[in-house]
Design an enzyme around this catalytic site. Structure first.
Site, PDB file in Angstrom:
ATOM      1  N   LYS A 216       0.663  -1.230   0.244  1.00  0.00           N
ATOM      2  CA  LYS A 216      -0.050   0.050  -0.117  1.00  0.00           C
ATOM      3  C   LYS A 216       0.778   1.438  -0.103  1.00  0.00           C
ATOM      4  O   LYS A 216       0.466   2.158  -0.605  1.00  0.00           O
ATOM      5  CB  LYS A 216      -0.858  -0.016   1.260  1.00  0.00           C
ATOM      6  CG  LYS A 216      -1.764   1.220   1.371  1.00  0.00           C
ATOM      7  CD  LYS A 216      -2.589   1.497   0.248  1.00  0.00           C
ATOM      8  CE  LYS A 216      -3.511   2.663   0.125  1.00  0.00           C
ATOM      9  NZ  LYS A 216      -4.524   2.588   1.037  1.00  0.00           N
ATOM     10  N   CYS A 270      -4.269   9.498   1.341  1.00  0.00           N
ATOM     11  CA  CYS A 270      -3.371   8.381   1.097  1.00  0.00           C
ATOM     12  C   CYS A 270      -1.882   9.094   0.472  1.00  0.00           C
ATOM     13  O   CYS A 270      -0.873   9.019   0.838  1.00  0.00           O
ATOM     14  CB  CYS A 270      -3.784   7.448   0.110  1.00  0.00           C
ATOM     15  SG  CYS A 270      -4.869   6.457   0.944  1.00  0.00           S
TER      16      CYS A 270
END
Length: 418
Positions: A216, A270
């Site tokens: 991720k 993010c």
């Protein structure tokens, strides 16, 4: 909101931009889901079949699954088979990852865990966070066994499976995108993969928890580095008098070149945050990732300086900051470079700043009291000479050349090239 003695199939802890859509999609697949959040307003809103965030098609889905009793909101967890943790992981001062919300979520579910349960962390996390959660659970529930790499079978499985969705398309991508599912042991990963296959059409790839955590971070750091290149090129093109949008369009005609589009910086929950997780884990070996963060954060100051020069040269004009969200057609302001630009201009120029954001009803707290005003587009066009385009909302795309005639335009998104 819920019967504490009830048994649920799934508990989702965190009902924000990721947790609520995730809970709703899981409920749509037929599971009975308890959605947990510490925000009483969010819980009360969802209990009425309404939503406290903006996301395409989400309100209709939430209304449906709440009405059918498949999604029940609550302030506290209850027993279940699967526990999905989708809480924030922000940065502390010094760009240090803060996993305190994850550990608080772990503490909240610890009393209701039982043999056979699976705990899945979806929050973006530094490598090793799933093991840290395991260690905490071992201290809180010594009556249960938890997995260790190479160890024997455990009572509770622990896994990590990050979301990889785009705001505005979350419901589509939760089901359609591939997932990286990492377990502390292979058995944990397979157990979690069986769960995700209930509602995910994409490929569910199993791996270790530490690998999935790193995957991720790598995904979003890759994006950040490539955006930094585009932002750096945009500033160079400005300095030599070239149209960066034309330069990139022509460069991308090369069969092995795919330059991204520049903007006023990088935002969101993010891409603007996750690279720091890698840098923090190994500062000596991450100069490229750190530099990309510096370039993208610095683009905010560059945009502010350009607008400030115009405002400083002409004391009689006002600026309209068009957009606050971190991307088009959503209400999410998290880490938005547009908010930072508007905030810095508001602090310097006060009531000479108008802000247009069709997806919010109030200014961010950082801008409140500065003198800047939140106005509609017509008002801003009527009294502002400088249009600073920060977000490519559809409302701004539709603004005709005639309505922009006579204005000073600074377009950071390249949508007004006519």
């Amino acid at each position: 909101m819920n019967d504490a003695n009830s048994q649920y199939d799934v508990v989702v802890v965190g009902l924000g931009y990721i947790g609520l859509p995730t809970a709703a999609v899981i409920a749509r697949s037929g599971s009975r889901v308890l959605g947990v959040d510490v925000n009483a307003h969010a819980v009360e809103t969802i209990s009425r079949g309404q939503i406290h965030i903006e996301e395409a098609d989400l309100e209709e889905l939430v209304a449906d699954v709440v009405a059918r009793g498949l999604l029940v909101p609550s302030l506290t967890p209850a027993p279940a088979d699967i526990f999905v943790l989708a809480v924030p992981t922000p940065l502390r001062d010094g760009n240090v990852p803060d996993v305190s919300y994850v550990m608080a979520a772990v503490r909240s579910i610890a009393p209701v865990l039982k043999r056979g349960d699976t705990v899945i962390i979806e929050s973006t996390s530094p490598v090793g966070t799933t093991e840290q959660a395991r260690d905490l659970l071992e201290t809180l529930r010594p009556d249960l066994s938890f997995p260790h790499d190479g160890g024997e079978a455990a009572d509770v499985a622990l896994c990590y499976c990050p979301e990889r969705v785009l705001p505005g398309r979350i419901l589509i991508e939760l089901e359609g995108n591939d997932r990286s599912i990492g377990g502390i042991t292979p058995a944990c990963a397979e157990k979690a993969a069986d769960f995700y296959r209930r509602f995910v059409r994409g490929t569910c790839s199993v791996t270790s928890a530490r690998t999935a955590e790193m995957v991720k971070l790598v995904e979003n750091s890759f994006r950040d580095v490539n955006i930094a290149f585009a932002n750096e090129i945009s500033m160079v093109c400005d300095s030599v008098g070239l149209d960066v949008w034309e330069v990139i369009a022509l460069a991308n005609r090369h069969p092995r070149v795919d330059v991204l589009q520049p903007g006023p910086g990088v935002g969101g929950h993010c891409i603007a945050v996750d690279p720091w997780f890698i840098v923090h884990s190994d500062p000596e070996r991450t100069p490229l990732i750190r530099t990309a963060r510096t370039v993208n954060d610095g683009k905010v100051d560059y945009v502010v300086d350009r607008a400030a020069r115009t405002l400083g040269e002409r004391q009689d004009i006002r600026v309209a900051c068009l957009g606050l969200a971190f991307k088009a057609n959503i209400d999410d302001l998290r880490e938005s470079p547009a908010v930072k630009v508007a905030e810095l201009l508001a602090k310097r120029f006060g009531d000479r700043v108008d802000i247009v954001e069709p997806h919010t009803q109030a200014l961010p707290k950082a801008i409140e009291g500065s003198g800047a005003q939140l106005v509609d587009l017509d008002t801003a066009l009527g009294r502002c000479d400088l249009l600073l385009l920060l977000v490519d909302h559809r409302e701004f795309h539709a603004l005709s050349p005639a309505r922009r005639a006579g204005k000073i335009v600074q377009d950071t998104r390249g949508i007004w090239r006519d």
